[in-house]
Structures are given as C-alpha cells and as structure tokens.
Write an enzyme that holds these catalytic residues in place. Sequence first.
Site, short mmCIF file in Angstrom:
data_model
loop_
_atom_site.label_atom_id
_atom_site.label_comp_id
_atom_site.label_asym_id
_atom_site.label_seq_id
_atom_site.Cartn_x
_atom_site.Cartn_y
_atom_site.Cartn_z
N CYS A 40 39.89 30.49 42.27
CA CYS A 40 40.61 31.07 41.24
C CYS A 40 39.28 30.11 40.36
O CYS A 40 38.61 29.95 39.19
CB CYS A 40 41.82 30.11 41.16
SG CYS A 40 43.03 31.42 41.71
N HIS A 55 43.97 37.88 35.56
CA HIS A 55 43.26 37.21 36.59
C HIS A 55 42.30 37.63 37.22
O HIS A 55 42.26 37.78 38.77
CB HIS A 55 44.28 35.94 36.96
CG HIS A 55 43.17 34.90 37.97
ND1 HIS A 55 42.45 34.06 36.83
CD2 HIS A 55 43.98 34.45 38.78
CE1 HIS A 55 41.99 33.28 37.89
NE2 HIS A 55 42.83 33.38 39.24
#
Lengths: 401, 484
Positions: free
Chosen positions: A88, A347
Amino acid sequence: MAEGIRDKVVVLGMGCTNFGERWDASGEDLMVDAFIDCLKDAEIDKNDIGAAWLGSCMPDISIGSTALPCAKALKLPFIPVSRVENACATGSEAFRSACYAVASGVVDIALAIGVEKIKDTGYGGLPIAGFSGQLANLIGANTSAPGMFAQLASGYEAKYNVPMETLKQAMAHISWKSHENGAMNPKAHLRKRVTIEKILAAPMIAYPLGLFDCCGVSDGSAAAIVTTPEIAKSIKKNQELVKVKALQIAVSSGEESICNEYDGASIWTTEIASKRAYKEAGISDPRQDISLFDVHDCFSITEFSTYEDLGISKKGKAVDDVLEGFYDLHGNGIPCQTDGGLKCFGHPIGASGLRMLFEMYNQLLGRHPEERQIKNPKFGLTHNLGGQPINNVVSINILGT
Amino acid sequence: MVGIRSFGGYVPRYRLNRGNIFKSMGWINMANIALSRGEKAVANMDEDSLTMAVSASIDCINGFDKSDLGGVYFASTTFPFKERQNAGIVAGALNMKDDVRSLDFAGSLKSGTSALIAAMEACASKGANNIVVCGSDSRLGKMGSPQELIFGEAAAAFLASDTDVIAEYKGSFSLSLDFVDHVRGSNSNFDRQWEDRWIRDMGFTKIIPQAINGFLDKFNVKIEDFSKVIYPCHYFPARKQIDKMFGLSPEKVQDTMLGEIGEMGAAQPLTMLAKALEDAKPGDKIMVVGYGNGCDVLAFEVTENITKLAKRTGISGYLANRADLKEYTKYLTWRHIIDIDAGLRSEEDIWTRWSLDWRERKTILGFCGTKCTECNTPQFPPQKICANPNCGSVDTREEYCFADKKGKIFSYTGDNLAASFDPPQIYGNVDFDGGGRYMLNCTDCELDAISVSMPVSFSFRIIFYDKIRDITRYFWKAVPKQGV
C-alpha cells in the site's frame, strides 16, 4: 554523514483523477488523465522529464507488470521508466524514487505516477492473491485485509483495558469525520455524509469492524513532478515552493510476527518511520508542528492506532483526542484526512500515496475552497501502511513550505 | 509379549440431530422415521477421515516418544487420495522419522481390524515395532437415504508394540467373503446398499456368528471366557439375535454408540475397542470383530500396565466435547453434498507446487519451525537468520515442533469478507507457550466465546480444497479451549 532529503527537492506540479468506480476508464486512461493535469500544473513539456517511476501494485488485475504500460500510455520519449511496488506504500515509493533521483543530481526533473484499476475484480474488498508467496498460501490463515487489521482492536482492548464499546465510539467518530470531509471533495469516491448512529449499526465485516470502519475500493491515478528548488523558482516565479521535508520508510523485519515482544495494539513501523521523518524534517514536537496529515485509514482502527504511533496522541489516550474532535477539520487540533482519506477516496493502491501528497500540496499552496482549506499550514504529513499489523511496510512523507 | 501399548480416540465436535435430517428429507421416505432417533457426529468442514485419524493418533501417542514410532497403518474407505499414500501424510503430521513403515488399508469396513492384525503380526515377527494403527471413516449417504441417518464420523488409534502392552494380543481368525451388502464404486461418493433383510439376515446374523465360532474353534476357547465382546451391527434386533445365540449378557456387549456417533465404517470396531479400553481392568479378555466382505476376529487380554497408562482424552472425552450443528444445510455444505455460492473470492486459485511441498514438508505437515541454538528463540515458519534482533545468528537452527505445544490467543477476529463455507472465518495471532508467534485459522469454536489470552491447542485440519486439481490441502489450526 547523510543529510537527508530536507529542502533538496520540491514538488513542481501534481495531478489526480477523480477516484471511484471508473467503469469508463482503463488504467492507462487514468494515468494519462493524471499525467496531463500534472504536466499542466508543472508548466513543463513532456520532453523535460529526465526519468519516471510508476507505482502499481496488482499487475494481474490492473495494467500488467513492468514500466511499459506507463511509458506506452504516456508516450514517454524513451526515457528511463521503472515500476516500483511496495504494497500500500507503492505510490509513496514511486514518489521517493523520483525525489532521490533529483536529489542525487542525476536528473533535473522526474515524474512519479501511481495507478490501480481494482474495480475489475468483480467483488468487494481488495483482492488477496499475490501478496504472500507460495508457502504462505499453504500455511497462512484464510484472511482478508479487514480481518488482519481488526485484530488491532482486540489487541488494543486487551492492552489498555478500553471497553470495545468505547473503542467502537472512537472508531465511528473517525469514519464520521472523514465522510464529512470527503463530502466536500469533488475528486472523492464516496461523497455522502453518514451519521454516527448509522456507522455503529452497520453490518459486521470483520469483528469489530463494521462496513463504515472500512475504506472504499476504487480506481484512480495520481502523479507528481519533482525538481530542484532552483529549477522550480525559474519555472514558477510567483508560486511558493512546496518542499520535500522528509521521505522515510520502515519495513518489518519479521520480529512482530515471529517473536513475542510486539504488543498488537500499535504499528511499530509507523513509530520507527515517523521518528526518522521528524528528525529528517527538523520537527521536534509533531503535536505542535504538524499542520495537517493524511494517514492510511484503510480501516478506522488503523487511523486510530496511527494517531498514537505518530506520537501525536499519547499511548492509550487516542480515544480522548478523537472524541474531543482533535482530528476534525475545524477542531482545535490537527486536522486529519482533510480530503476524506482512503475512507472516501477508496484505495487504488498504486495511486493512494500520491493522492495524499496531492492533498498536502494543494493545502500548502492554499488552493482549496475556504470550507476545507487549512489556515497557514506549515507541515503536511502523509502515511501509508501496507500489509498487516504484524508484517508491513510504512512510508512517511512530509511536505512543507 | 505383543499387543496394544496405548490407545486414543476422536469424535468431531459437531452433532447433527437425526430428527433434523428427517424433518428436511423425511418426505422422500417416511420409513426413515425409524432411524431418526439420537444424533450423529459430524466432521467439521475442515475435517475428513485423514484429519480425524491424525487427531486420534495424537491422543494415542500422547506421552510417548515420537522417535520410537516404527510405522503407521491407516484404515479407511474414505481416503482423500487414491494415489498418494494417506498413511504417509499421517506420518508427516505426527512428525515421525523417515525410516518407518506406512500402509493404507482400504476397500472394506473390516480394514480397521485387518490393519490391527497386520500390526500385531509385524510386531510379533519383529518386522516393525510401535506401529500407530488408526482407523477413521467419513462415509456419505445420499440425501434422504437411510445411510445419511445412520452414518457418523469418528476415529480411533492404537499403538501396536512388543513393549509395555496394556492388552496382549491373543490371536485372530478371518473370513474373506465377497458378500456385498453395501457397495461404492471408485467413482462414487455415496454408499449404495441392498435391502435391509439381506444385510441383516444373510449378513450380520450369519457371518458374525460364523467368524466368532471359527475363532473359538481355532483357539479352543469359549465365549464365556470373554468379559467384553465388540462387534459392529447397527440393527438392534439382529444384535439381540446374535447376543442370544452366544448367551451374551448386556454388560458383556460393547455399545455401538449408534445413538451418539453413528455407524463409523472402518473405524466402528476400533472406536468400540478404544471405548472398551477406557474402562478395562487387568485380566479382562476382549473379543473384537471387524465386519465387511467377511470378518476379522481378534482377542486381547488386558494387563497390569493398563493401570499405569495416563488417561487419554479418548472417545469419552471427545464425546463430551459437543456442540449442536443446528443447520442440516450446513452439514450438506461441509460434506460437499450440495454446491453453495461462497462468492467470487472463493474462486481464487492456489496451486500446490509439489517441489515446494516436499522442501517444506516438515513445516506444512509437521508444524515444525526452528529454534535458534544460540539464543533458544522458537520461530515459525523456519528462519535461516534468527528473528531475535538481539541474536541474528545465521544457520544456527534446529527443528522445533509446535504441533504438540499449547498457546494463547494474542489477537483475533471473525471475518465475514474472507471466503468461507462457515462464516465468519475466525483467525488470530497465537503466542506459543515457550515462545514464538504465528497467525492461524481457529476451528471448532464460536466467535462470541473467544477472548485474548484464551488457551489453545493445535489440530491438523483441511486448510482448503483445490477443486480444480482434486487436492485436499492440510495444515494446522488453533482450537480454543472451550471444551476438552
């Protein structure tokens, strides 16, 4: 002795697409949109770029591996282009690479671009394949991202003896606040306000995380062009410079997941990377010096823990800060997720870190409408957390004027 | 002296009330109401004959040195693999040394007793010693069939040895007859049976007496010499008939546990024997009959050693650790009798890389990690560089088995997003007693009952089934200590 990155690199321009269920656009389309906006903002020509870094995390579902999809979509003129991936923190990793290239003096102007096209999976939540390696597939638990982060809540409840009900209240406030902020942001994916009651009554995803404790999943791309302060001054004579103050990253050594010292109520890598970042940026007291920040709120409990791990809330005391509105947009503390965060942006992994930097950049330049502009910001911090609490990659970037 | 040195049992935690099955499926055959009393033990969705055999074997060898084990004989008619030795997987899960003998006993419900005879004779001939003999079955009847109501799932295990035996092996007699009452071809999942009158009148009540008489004649002993007679047969009137034939009083006849567990296939006589040994006294003489395409008859005489053997969890312990499986449809799903939609997430394809599987066999089957010889830090999975930051030594590791350790829940969740046939998927990080930490799936538990610091033990379970390649994948899971 290494001096660090502080004030050696500035952000010349940025671009960011609308995030969301972009059924209309391919990953390549999204990159082009972010890139063209970024070029315009930087006021340079494509041919001025000396090197580029692409951040993309899930090649199978997204644009494929290597830097080729980026170079070909943007029609970059045979310059060096590299693809980076670090879970991430992928977008931040692309940014860090571009900054390091400029700081080293190897190129004058560098591009960082991140993209992810996740909504082509056909199901909700992040895809799980590919992160862990073949052995872990055979001996790992049957997990999902919310389930791995949900364990922070049971760990925190046990360590600080905070009742789950209280923790749930604080978590609900965190999501409520981000929805309030996201509702004002035209680039956000989720733009509806949500009541605390609705948040608390939502279906359970992974105990104790309900639906509104989880961030959205979306498609999107964001880009940054970085250069030296001297070149930036020559191009943008009347614009204040947004300088890179710190770029730090910390990666788990395996100790948290294998040994018994890690407490399960915090993220070690955030503590470690933020301490290094404050030192690099010349910040002595983050609670005093940071003007605003955007953290990796993949789940409300992650944002909650991050307040403490960044040294802004005291250990075991984040509940008080949250419920007092310390992190609200117009509270008396430090506004967090001023753009709506992952909560409202979703995301798209490769793009998220750059999307956060896009918010800091615009806030530092005072470009937002009054309702969501922070007054006289000095330092803006971004935080990415990839993996799971016991095994992860954390990046901390600080931009400032 | 050759015989049984130790024993163990296993009954899965979930029990399905037969009335519940009848309520859903009675419409197809009202006569099934006669079979609808009591409950049946149902393997959890992550259990099969192999995992139950491992669980019973672990109970059996508890307290014994694994390095002394010389073999594993596994009997079942429901092996997960046709080609890949199932007993070999059991040996791996028990973390046995490489130089052991392993054999699968299949094809008949008497395979359990046949395995026991083979092990006794191997020990007697000094061909092998300390052989784990396990029997386990997970037979299926079609929805609405009598077998669906009758069959239950369980396992038992024995340690065959020439040392410190608790029950001396006195000999055996076998009949081999191609008498078919039940049949399952190699491409069928479900049992098919001929009519009850055939099974009962020409099968059980003819062949079992023939075999018992054959044994009595061969060894010139009388049925009165035996304090316990164990034989499978789920027809109550047929049992009465056989008991009467031999003048067996009720206390001499071992209960079949039909009402609590069900008909256990190849494991039936073995679980009955394991249960009988729980209460046996020195001097007791036990006859065990295995039935299916003929018969095996074995006899044991209990020795003084039985008073020294530490108490097993055993069939009784596991029987007491029960939870209701309220939904019949869950049973159907767990046994893959009906197909359900577990979402697109469940379609993720994970390959078995056999070369990796071999390289990591101790990790995957044996739940073995490493312990640093410099700083004594246990770690899982195995680490080449010690994970203790104050040590960091390279290649200073020795094998360290976590399977027989206990642990405590460090953090946990119940996950409704992860693809599961029994959501929420419960998992958490576990701190091992003695050091080390790992994140494992939890099983045989409910989310509401779990808390941080709760003690756990570890159980060998199915971790997923690769439908494309027909490979059942196994690893270890944490079992929170709610019951046993």
